[in-house]
Motif scaffolding. Structure first.
Motif, PDB file in Angstrom:
ATOM      1  N   GLY A 120      29.144 -45.176  68.688  1.00  0.00           N
ATOM      2  CA  GLY A 120      29.983 -43.997  68.817  1.00  0.00           C
ATOM      3  C   GLY A 120      29.278 -42.881  69.558  1.00  0.00           C
ATOM      4  O   GLY A 120      29.827 -42.263  70.471  1.00  0.00           O
ATOM      5  N   ASP A 121      28.035 -42.608  69.164  1.00  0.00           N
ATOM      6  CA  ASP A 121      27.250 -41.580  69.852  1.00  0.00           C
ATOM      7  C   ASP A 121      27.001 -41.957  71.303  1.00  0.00           C
ATOM      8  O   ASP A 121      27.017 -41.114  72.196  1.00  0.00           O
ATOM      9  N   GLU A 122      26.745 -43.229  71.554  1.00  0.00           N
ATOM     10  CA  GLU A 122      26.479 -43.677  72.924  1.00  0.00           C
ATOM     11  C   GLU A 122      27.698 -43.426  73.813  1.00  0.00           C
ATOM     12  O   GLU A 122      27.564 -42.987  74.957  1.00  0.00           O
ATOM     13  N   ALA A 123      28.904 -43.676  73.293  1.00  0.00           N
ATOM     14  CA  ALA A 123      30.123 -43.464  74.074  1.00  0.00           C
ATOM     15  C   ALA A 123      30.327 -41.979  74.387  1.00  0.00           C
ATOM     16  O   ALA A 123      30.628 -41.599  75.519  1.00  0.00           O
ATOM     17  N   VAL A 124      30.139 -41.111  73.363  1.00  0.00           N
ATOM     18  CA  VAL A 124      30.293 -39.670  73.569  1.00  0.00           C
ATOM     19  C   VAL A 124      29.248 -39.162  74.556  1.00  0.00           C
ATOM     20  O   VAL A 124      29.532 -38.335  75.430  1.00  0.00           O
ATOM     21  N   PRO A 172      22.812 -44.661  84.710  1.00  0.00           N
ATOM     22  CA  PRO A 172      21.889 -43.662  84.166  1.00  0.00           C
ATOM     23  C   PRO A 172      20.968 -44.255  83.101  1.00  0.00           C
ATOM     24  O   PRO A 172      21.253 -44.197  81.905  1.00  0.00           O
ATOM     25  N   GLU A 173      19.838 -44.853  83.538  1.00  0.00           N
ATOM     26  CA  GLU A 173      18.927 -45.522  82.605  1.00  0.00           C
ATOM     27  C   GLU A 173      18.387 -44.552  81.552  1.00  0.00           C
ATOM     28  O   GLU A 173      18.202 -44.913  80.393  1.00  0.00           O
ATOM     29  N   TYR A 214      27.850 -36.962  79.845  1.00  0.00           N
ATOM     30  CA  TYR A 214      27.003 -37.075  81.043  1.00  0.00           C
ATOM     31  C   TYR A 214      27.876 -37.146  82.295  1.00  0.00           C
ATOM     32  O   TYR A 214      27.597 -36.484  83.299  1.00  0.00           O
ATOM     33  N   ARG A 215      28.943 -37.954  82.251  1.00  0.00           N
ATOM     34  CA  ARG A 215      29.840 -38.052  83.404  1.00  0.00           C
ATOM     35  C   ARG A 215      30.506 -36.700  83.689  1.00  0.00           C
ATOM     36  O   ARG A 215      30.684 -36.314  84.845  1.00  0.00           O
TER      37      ARG A 215
END
Length: 651
Positions: A561-565, A518-519, A570-571
């Motif tokens: 941290g935000d990127e992981a959440v 997901p770019e 999204y998944r």
């Protein structure tokens, strides 16, 4: 020599040219690049045989330039001078020339289609750039020049092998260096290559974005070729999208360049064929103009054109014949558009689809079913190969990133150890040194634990992605196969049940490919990615609700941290929407994201048939596994459909 072999030969020449083009675009800081058209090989060899030949560094640079001069057309001499340059570089400890020489050996292996050997040479040269940086004898410009050329070289090899994920990764490593030094031609080449890769993957938005950037950089560099080539890709995108205005404007700009260079551009007929297709677009049909352009393209075709280019012309000719109800001519051209043997690729899907429509119109139902079966076989093989190749490439990237992280950690630890040794020499700070050593050990333990968690997460993600492909695309392809074996009493053109199902399969394939990478999420954050995802799902809407006091939604810029959440949510959204479409038979789906200062909640509701009590499947189990490490919770409400809420604390 068969047409396919001629096409392969031409593709190799084109890629070889593009490889040299990339290397020549990057300005060398220590000396100018020279290719076989201007290398001073004769004068240099004369100087070597003179009574006063060059010595030391001058001799080393002569060997290097002779290798580069002979590289494109005399491999034996290039290799001989390369070995001499390599040996002398060790004697003089010249790291810059050593990495140049290894890069040229890699280029020779690439030209000989020994891709593994080429990658080995390029990686050796990259390792030398790390030594160059540590030695502090070379400027940052030296390092940027060497690394950017090597990143581009590695990417081109992976591009040639069809390893899109790896190629894009290395292109993107080179781009920041090109941008830092304003090397516009190199930027244009890389943006075009990335656009080509995304187009082949079916990711049209990313392909269009990169093509437009290539045009922009080509214009700024004054490079007409690098303005024309990406426009060819844009023209194909606009035709596929049915965007007549953009297609017409792009076709005119593209034609202006290729017509002016028609004597040296072997793909000028492809541009004419695509222009013919613009005259067949709905609401703008002009059969006479389309036939004139298609016939001109046919007359200009040569054996030097690669098969894919010939196929593009024959597909346009077949479409023109179909529009004129000339079914036998349409059949003859469509048959020429597909590979005649097991070499069929994804580009053959359009050809087999045309054949199915033509055979249907001719009343040859068995042939129509056979064409659909061939289309099914190509798509199945592509889906399987693409998925397996994607996993393999992600594993290579994962291992590369781990290696780079270990190198960075070792460099950091080396600095700490030097400090500790200095501190140990002074008795007063002995206690402090011991404490710092303990910190290093603890950090190493934490790093090992993080690596273990990352590996477990990756394994779980792969299992989920495999389930996506099996449940989505696999099921649809199975239905298609069953239908292809069952006689259809009256399949007709675009209204055929076969064709409708094929359209659904193509949409599902692109949507699954987008889910793999997901770019939009990585670049613009969760809100933008969910909005983009909702647009791709029929009947879906998206709404973002931001509570008072929240100034910045989750985004990559706010940290890992935000990127992981964001990725987890999204998944989850993808999983819930898929469940609603496949199991609840929903016609409308609402996706809502609500964030306040303490938590973020994803809500997916539908008007489907609801969930039976105790019927929780693998999809919801996957979601529970995803949110568990973040102390998330899930609630399910069954009332006039289904509403599922996924909440993750932010503090």
């Amino acid at each position: 020599m068969t047409t396919e072999h001629k096409g392969t030969r031409t593709r190799r020449f084109f890629t070889w040219f593009f490889f040299l083009y990339l290397c020549l675009c990057v300005p060398s800081v220590s000396q100018a690049y020279n290719d076989h058209r201007n290398a001073r090989v004769d004068s240099l060899e004369t100087a070597l045989k003179s009574s006063n030949p060059p010595k030391g560094e001058a001799l080393l640079r002569a060997y290097d330039e002779l290798m580069r001069g002979y590289l494109p057309y005399d491999a034996e001499k290039a290799r001989d001078y390369g070995h001499k340059a390599l040996a002398l570089s060790y004697e003089l400890n010249d790291l810059l020339i050593r990495q140049y020489t290894l890069r040229h050996f890699g280029l020779m292996s690439y030209g000989g289609e020994d891709y593994d050997e080429a990658i080995r040479y390029f990686n050796q040269a990259l390792a030398i750039t790390d030594t160059m940086e540590q030695s502090r004898r070379y400027t940052q410009l030296d390092l940027d020049d060497a690394r950017s050329a090597l990143y581009g070289s590695i990417a081109n090899v992976y591009n040639e092998q069809g390893k899109a994920h790896l190629a894009i990764s290395y292109y993107q490593r080179a781009l920041p260096i090109f941008e830092r030094h304003d090397w516009l031609q190199s930027q244009a080449v890389l943006y075009h290559n990335i656009g080509e890769l995304y187009l082949a993957m079916g990711n049209l938005p990313e392909a269009e974005r990169n093509y437009l950037l290539a045009v922009e950089k080509g214009r700024a560099a004054g490079d007409s070729l690098m303005m024309a080539m990406p426009r060819r890709g844009l023209l194909k995108i606009y035709i596929d999208q049915g965007n007549y205005e953009k297609a017409r404007e792009t076709a005119e700009l593209c034609h202006a360049y290729y017509y002016a260079h028609r004597d040296e551009e072997v793909d000028y007929p492809v541009v004419l064929a695509m222009m013919a297709q613009t005259h067949l677009m709905k609401g703008h049909e002009d059969l006479a103009a389309a036939r004139r352009l298609a016939d001109e393209a046919r007359s200009l075709m040569t054996d030097n054109m690669m098969f894919e280019s010939q196929s593009a012309v024959y597909i346009a000719l077949s479409q023109v014949a179909m529009a004129g109800q000339q079914w036998q001519q349409a059949l003859d051209d469509a048959l020429r558009a597909v590979h005649p043997d097991s070499l069929a690729t994804l580009s053959d899907v359009d050809g087999y689809r045309l054949l199915a429509e033509i055979y249907t119109e001719l009343g040859q139902k068995a042939k129509a079913r056979e064409s659909l079966q061939q289309m099914y076989d190509v798509m199945t093989r592509y889906a399987t190969d693409h998925y397996q190749s994607g996993l393999s490439q992600m594993e290579v990237l994962y291992e590369t990133e781990k290696k780079e992280a270990r190198i960075a950690a070792l460099d950091h630890e080396r600095s700490l150890y030097r400090w500790l040794l200095a501190a140990a020499a002074v008795a007063i700070v002995a206690l402090v040194a011991g404490a710092l050593l303990l910190v290093v050990v603890q950090r190493r333990k934490k790093a090992l634990l993080a690596a273990k968690v990352a590996l477990e997460t990756e394994t779980r993600e792969r299992r989920i992605l495999a389930q996506d492909l099996h449940d989505g695309l696999g099921g649809m392809l199975t239905v298609l196969r069953l239908k292809s074996l069952t006689p259809d009493p009256s399949p007709r053109g675009e209204g055929s049940e076969y064709i409708q199902l094929l359209d659904q399969i193509i949409v599902e394939l692109r949507r699954t490919a987008h889910h793999l990478m997901p770019e939009e999420l990585l670049k613009n954050g969760l809100v933008s990615a969910l909005r983009d995802f909702a647009v791709s799902v029929p009947g879906a809407t998206f709404q973002y609700i931001e509570a008072e006091g929240v100034t910045t939604p989750l985004s990559p810029a706010r940290g890992a941290g935000d990127e992981a959440v964001s990725l987890v949510l999204y998944r989850c959204a993808y999983e819930l929407v898929n469940n609603a479409l496949k199991h609840a038979q929903a016609s409308h789906i609402d996706i809502q994201l609500m964030q306040d200062a303490h938590e973020i909640t994803l809500t997916v509701s539908d008007d489907g048939k609801g969930m039976a009590e105790g019927s929780e499947g693998m999809g919801l189990q996957n979601i529970r596994e995803r949110i568990e490490p973040y102390h998330g919770r899930i609630t399910i409400i069954n009332h006039n459909g289904t509403e599922i809420n996924v909440t993750i604390p932010l503090s």
